[in-house]
Design a protein around this motif. Structure first.
Motif, PDB file in Angstrom:
ATOM      1  N   HIS A  40      47.374 -27.972   4.795  1.00  0.00           N
ATOM      2  CA  HIS A  40      48.240 -26.932   4.241  1.00  0.00           C
ATOM      3  C   HIS A  40      49.627 -27.535   4.015  1.00  0.00           C
ATOM      4  CE1 HIS A  40      45.222 -23.941   5.547  1.00  0.00           C
ATOM      5  NE2 HIS A  40      45.112 -24.735   6.603  1.00  0.00           N
ATOM      6  N   LEU A  41      50.147 -27.368   2.792  1.00  0.00           N
ATOM      7  CA  LEU A  41      51.468 -27.884   2.444  1.00  0.00           C
ATOM      8  C   LEU A  41      52.304 -26.745   1.879  1.00  0.00           C
ATOM      9  CD1 LEU A  41      50.359 -31.123   0.531  1.00  0.00           C
ATOM     10  CD2 LEU A  41      51.030 -30.946   2.937  1.00  0.00           C
ATOM     11  N   GLY A  42      53.580 -26.711   2.228  1.00  0.00           N
ATOM     12  CA  GLY A  42      54.426 -25.628   1.738  1.00  0.00           C
ATOM     13  C   GLY A  42      55.871 -26.047   1.543  1.00  0.00           C
ATOM     14  N   ALA A  43      56.556 -25.354   0.656  1.00  0.00           N
ATOM     15  CA  ALA A  43      57.984 -25.555   0.431  1.00  0.00           C
ATOM     16  C   ALA A  43      58.614 -24.204   0.148  1.00  0.00           C
ATOM     17  CB  ALA A  43      58.223 -26.505  -0.740  1.00  0.00           C
ATOM     18  N   GLU A  44      59.820 -24.023   0.668  1.00  0.00           N
ATOM     19  CA  GLU A  44      60.555 -22.774   0.460  1.00  0.00           C
ATOM     20  C   GLU A  44      61.992 -23.097   0.113  1.00  0.00           C
ATOM     21  OE1 GLU A  44      62.278 -19.591   3.517  1.00  0.00           O
ATOM     22  OE2 GLU A  44      60.125 -19.294   3.199  1.00  0.00           O
ATOM     23  N   LEU A  45      62.524 -22.384  -0.863  1.00  0.00           N
ATOM     24  CA  LEU A  45      63.921 -22.524  -1.248  1.00  0.00           C
ATOM     25  C   LEU A  45      64.592 -21.169  -1.076  1.00  0.00           C
ATOM     26  CD1 LEU A  45      66.190 -24.274  -2.437  1.00  0.00           C
ATOM     27  CD2 LEU A  45      65.485 -23.484  -4.710  1.00  0.00           C
ATOM     28  N   ARG A  46      65.575 -21.117  -0.180  1.00  0.00           N
ATOM     29  CA  ARG A  46      66.338 -19.885   0.029  1.00  0.00           C
ATOM     30  C   ARG A  46      67.588 -19.934  -0.843  1.00  0.00           C
ATOM     31  NH1 ARG A  46      65.684 -18.594   6.539  1.00  0.00           N
ATOM     32  NH2 ARG A  46      63.407 -18.904   6.564  1.00  0.00           N
ATOM     33  N   VAL A  47      67.773 -18.895  -1.608  1.00  0.00           N
ATOM     34  CA  VAL A  47      68.870 -18.832  -2.563  1.00  0.00           C
ATOM     35  C   VAL A  47      69.848 -17.749  -2.118  1.00  0.00           C
ATOM     36  CG1 VAL A  47      69.478 -18.514  -4.991  1.00  0.00           C
ATOM     37  CG2 VAL A  47      67.282 -19.561  -4.389  1.00  0.00           C
ATOM     38  N   ILE A  48      71.100 -18.144  -1.939  1.00  0.00           N
ATOM     39  CA  ILE A  48      72.199 -17.284  -1.453  1.00  0.00           C
ATOM     40  C   ILE A  48      71.752 -16.425  -0.266  1.00  0.00           C
ATOM     41  CG2 ILE A  48      73.509 -17.327  -3.593  1.00  0.00           C
ATOM     42  CD1 ILE A  48      72.447 -14.538  -4.244  1.00  0.00           C
ATOM     43  N   ARG A  49      70.890 -16.990   0.562  1.00  0.00           N
ATOM     44  CA  ARG A  49      70.421 -16.364   1.807  1.00  0.00           C
ATOM     45  C   ARG A  49      69.745 -15.010   1.588  1.00  0.00           C
ATOM     46  NH1 ARG A  49      75.432 -17.778   5.980  1.00  0.00           N
ATOM     47  NH2 ARG A  49      75.276 -20.065   5.756  1.00  0.00           N
ATOM     48  N   TYR A  81      44.217 -25.747  -3.001  1.00  0.00           N
ATOM     49  CA  TYR A  81      44.511 -24.784  -4.050  1.00  0.00           C
ATOM     50  C   TYR A  81      46.001 -24.420  -4.054  1.00  0.00           C
ATOM     51  CZ  TYR A  81      39.443 -24.160  -3.895  1.00  0.00           C
ATOM     52  OH  TYR A  81      38.093 -24.369  -3.891  1.00  0.00           O
ATOM     53  N   THR A  82      46.550 -24.209  -5.225  1.00  0.00           N
ATOM     54  CA  THR A  82      47.966 -23.883  -5.371  1.00  0.00           C
ATOM     55  C   THR A  82      48.244 -22.453  -4.923  1.00  0.00           C
ATOM     56  OG1 THR A  82      48.190 -25.393  -7.241  1.00  0.00           O
ATOM     57  CG2 THR A  82      49.883 -23.712  -6.999  1.00  0.00           C
ATOM     58  N   THR A  83      49.343 -22.268  -4.199  1.00  0.00           N
ATOM     59  CA  THR A  83      49.823 -20.942  -3.832  1.00  0.00           C
ATOM     60  C   THR A  83      51.276 -20.818  -4.258  1.00  0.00           C
ATOM     61  OG1 THR A  83      50.663 -21.575  -1.647  1.00  0.00           O
ATOM     62  CG2 THR A  83      48.345 -20.982  -1.788  1.00  0.00           C
ATOM     63  N   MET A  84      51.733 -19.602  -4.464  1.00  0.00           N
ATOM     64  CA  MET A  84      53.131 -19.393  -4.839  1.00  0.00           C
ATOM     65  C   MET A  84      53.550 -17.985  -4.459  1.00  0.00           C
ATOM     66  SD  MET A  84      52.614 -19.193  -8.977  1.00  0.00           S
ATOM     67  CE  MET A  84      51.648 -20.714  -8.930  1.00  0.00           C
ATOM     68  N   GLY A  85      54.852 -17.807  -4.239  1.00  0.00           N
ATOM     69  CA  GLY A  85      55.321 -16.489  -3.854  1.00  0.00           C
ATOM     70  C   GLY A  85      56.827 -16.399  -3.872  1.00  0.00           C
ATOM     71  N   PHE A 121      47.529 -16.475  -3.494  1.00  0.00           N
ATOM     72  CA  PHE A 121      46.928 -17.550  -2.715  1.00  0.00           C
ATOM     73  C   PHE A 121      45.476 -17.755  -3.132  1.00  0.00           C
ATOM     74  CE2 PHE A 121      45.825 -13.719  -0.374  1.00  0.00           C
ATOM     75  CZ  PHE A 121      44.510 -13.947   0.029  1.00  0.00           C
ATOM     76  N   ALA A 122      44.951 -18.873  -2.757  1.00  0.00           N
ATOM     77  CA  ALA A 122      43.520 -19.154  -2.887  1.00  0.00           C
ATOM     78  C   ALA A 122      43.101 -19.868  -1.616  1.00  0.00           C
ATOM     79  CB  ALA A 122      43.236 -20.005  -4.115  1.00  0.00           C
ATOM     80  N   ARG A 123      41.874 -19.659  -1.191  1.00  0.00           N
ATOM     81  CA  ARG A 123      41.378 -20.272   0.032  1.00  0.00           C
ATOM     82  C   ARG A 123      39.968 -20.794  -0.203  1.00  0.00           C
ATOM     83  NH1 ARG A 123      39.350 -15.508   4.114  1.00  0.00           N
ATOM     84  NH2 ARG A 123      38.260 -14.249   2.573  1.00  0.00           N
ATOM     85  N   GLU A 124      39.537 -21.687   0.671  1.00  0.00           N
ATOM     86  CA  GLU A 124      38.219 -22.300   0.548  1.00  0.00           C
ATOM     87  C   GLU A 124      37.229 -21.601   1.474  1.00  0.00           C
ATOM     88  OE1 GLU A 124      35.267 -23.730  -0.666  1.00  0.00           O
ATOM     89  OE2 GLU A 124      36.984 -24.707  -1.620  1.00  0.00           O
ATOM     90  N   MET A 125      36.133 -21.111   0.907  1.00  0.00           N
ATOM     91  CA  MET A 125      35.107 -20.434   1.696  1.00  0.00           C
ATOM     92  C   MET A 125      33.948 -21.360   2.053  1.00  0.00           C
ATOM     93  SD  MET A 125      36.390 -17.445   1.958  1.00  0.00           S
ATOM     94  CE  MET A 125      35.048 -16.439   2.565  1.00  0.00           C
ATOM     95  N   GLY A 126      33.956 -22.582   1.508  1.00  0.00           N
ATOM     96  CA  GLY A 126      32.906 -23.543   1.814  1.00  0.00           C
ATOM     97  C   GLY A 126      33.375 -24.582   2.812  1.00  0.00           C
ATOM     98  N   SER A 127      32.626 -25.669   2.917  1.00  0.00           N
ATOM     99  CA  SER A 127      32.929 -26.707   3.895  1.00  0.00           C
ATOM    100  C   SER A 127      33.869 -27.770   3.362  1.00  0.00           C
ATOM    101  CB  SER A 127      31.631 -27.381   4.376  1.00  0.00           C
ATOM    102  OG  SER A 127      30.796 -26.432   5.015  1.00  0.00           O
TER     103      SER A 127
END
Length: 347
Positions: A283-292, A304-308, A323-329
């Motif tokens: 799992h990899l993530g990045a967040e940018l807070r703008v003017i708090r 799979y790519t996620t965004m929010g 989001f997307a997630r993996e249901m297989g192995s």
């Protein structure tokens, strides 16, 4: 991206990393409501869902590709809690409903409701330039699980059908989960190690009918059912080991305008029969807070790519993500897409 480990703090640390009880400012969450959908709400999917209400047979047929492909479902979590000064306590109720099958007639619905009280502590230890923070949390839980319910029975039940005609067995019982975590902070870097469900969390279930379950709730009591021996049925949440890192650069006064976070988490689940691939555990993530006030998020969840995005105004927070997630192995085997949101009142 499903990465919550080294960046865990406030309410989220209650069910991710108890070492986060000492991270950031104290936070009181009076209410956090978090619904999600295990499908992308396209116009066609929404129309099919609406059809189910009026004509279950036609609606199920319209959802055939989704039900027999990646599966579909809905869920929500509602909670409250306090985290701060090395202490965390909270209460959550979560529902998760998922439907999947090899063909339309074979679609089965699994439904689970869990109530959990979470409490724990963490203690920062300042060792020169490094701050080491171990933490521990306990989770007494009560869970009700109705599994392998036929899709026709489920839809009929949602439409107000006869509960006694539904043959699905219901399991109800309790368990105690234990989580251990430790953070190591050095300047802008944080490394984390968490053991979730230490030794595996075993539920002691009793079995009863759906009609008896609803009758118990109507009477103001928790369903219990007839005890089940471990030889007949054993349900264990397997122990998992999580490792993570975060980089949060100190931009000084400029951080009021832009404040970036980058983090990663890798999960190893102990005792799974199917071997998991590297990418399905990453799992990899990045967040940018703008003017708090605003949050922009981008991630990679099991390949799979996620965004929010999110917004915080005084004590009110609102967040939404795809989001997307993996249901297989392994990554790419069986993708399940979805959307999730949260509205919270925090002080």
């Amino acid at each position: 991206g499903g990465s919550y480990l080294a960046n865990a703090k406030a309410f989220n640390s209650l069910f991710t990393n108890p070492a986060g009880f000492s991270a950031g400012k104290s936070s009181l969450t009076l209410l956090a409501a978090n619904p999600w959908l295990y499908f992308f709400p396209s116009a066609e999917t929404v129309a099919a869902m609406e059809t189910v209400v009026d004509d279950p047979a036609a609606g199920i047929d319209a959802l055939n590709d989704l039900l027999t492909g990646s599966g579909t479902g809905v869920g929500f979590q509602i909670g409250l809690g306090y985290v701060g000064n090395g202490f965390g306590v909270g209460f959550i109720v979560m529902n998760d409903t998922f439907a999947y099958g090899p063909n339309t007639l074979g679609v089965q619905v699994d439904l689970g409701i869990t109530a959990a009280l979470i409490a724990g502590i963490s203690v920062p230890l300042h060792l020169g330039p490094v701050t080491l923070t171990p933490g521990v949390a306990v989770r007494p839980m009560y869970r009700i699980r109705a599994y392998d319910m036929g899709i026709s029975d489920f839809v009929g039940l949602m439409a107000g059908g006869d509960v006694s005609a539904v043959g699905a067995e219901v399991l109800a019982g309790m368990a105690m989960g234990i989580d251990l975590g430790v953070n190591a902070e050095y300047g802008p870097f944080t490394a984390s190690l968490v053991i979730r469900d230490l030794g595996g969390t075993r539920f002691q279930f009793g079995a009863l009918s759906l009609a008896d379950t609803l009758a118990a709730f109507e009477a103001g009591s928790l369903p219990a059912g007839e005890p089940i021996s471990e030889e007949d049925y054993e349900f264990v949440i397997p122990m998992s080991i999580h490792t993570g890192v975060m980089y949060h650069p100190d931009l000084g006064g400029f951080s009021f305008l832009l404040d970036p976070y980058v983090h990663a988490e890798y999960v190893a689940t102990i005792g799974l029969e199917d071997e998991q691939s590297f990418w399905s555990n990453l799992h990899l993530g990045a967040e940018l807070r703008v003017i708090r006030m605003f949050r922009l998020r981008l991630g990679l969840n099991q390949g799979y790519t996620t965004m929010g995005f999110g917004v915080k105004v005084l004590f009110l927070e609102a967040h939404m993500a795809y989001f997307a997630r993996e249901m297989g192995s392994f990554a790419g085997a069986r993708q399940s897409q979805g959307v999730t949101a949260e509205v919270a009142f925090r002080f």
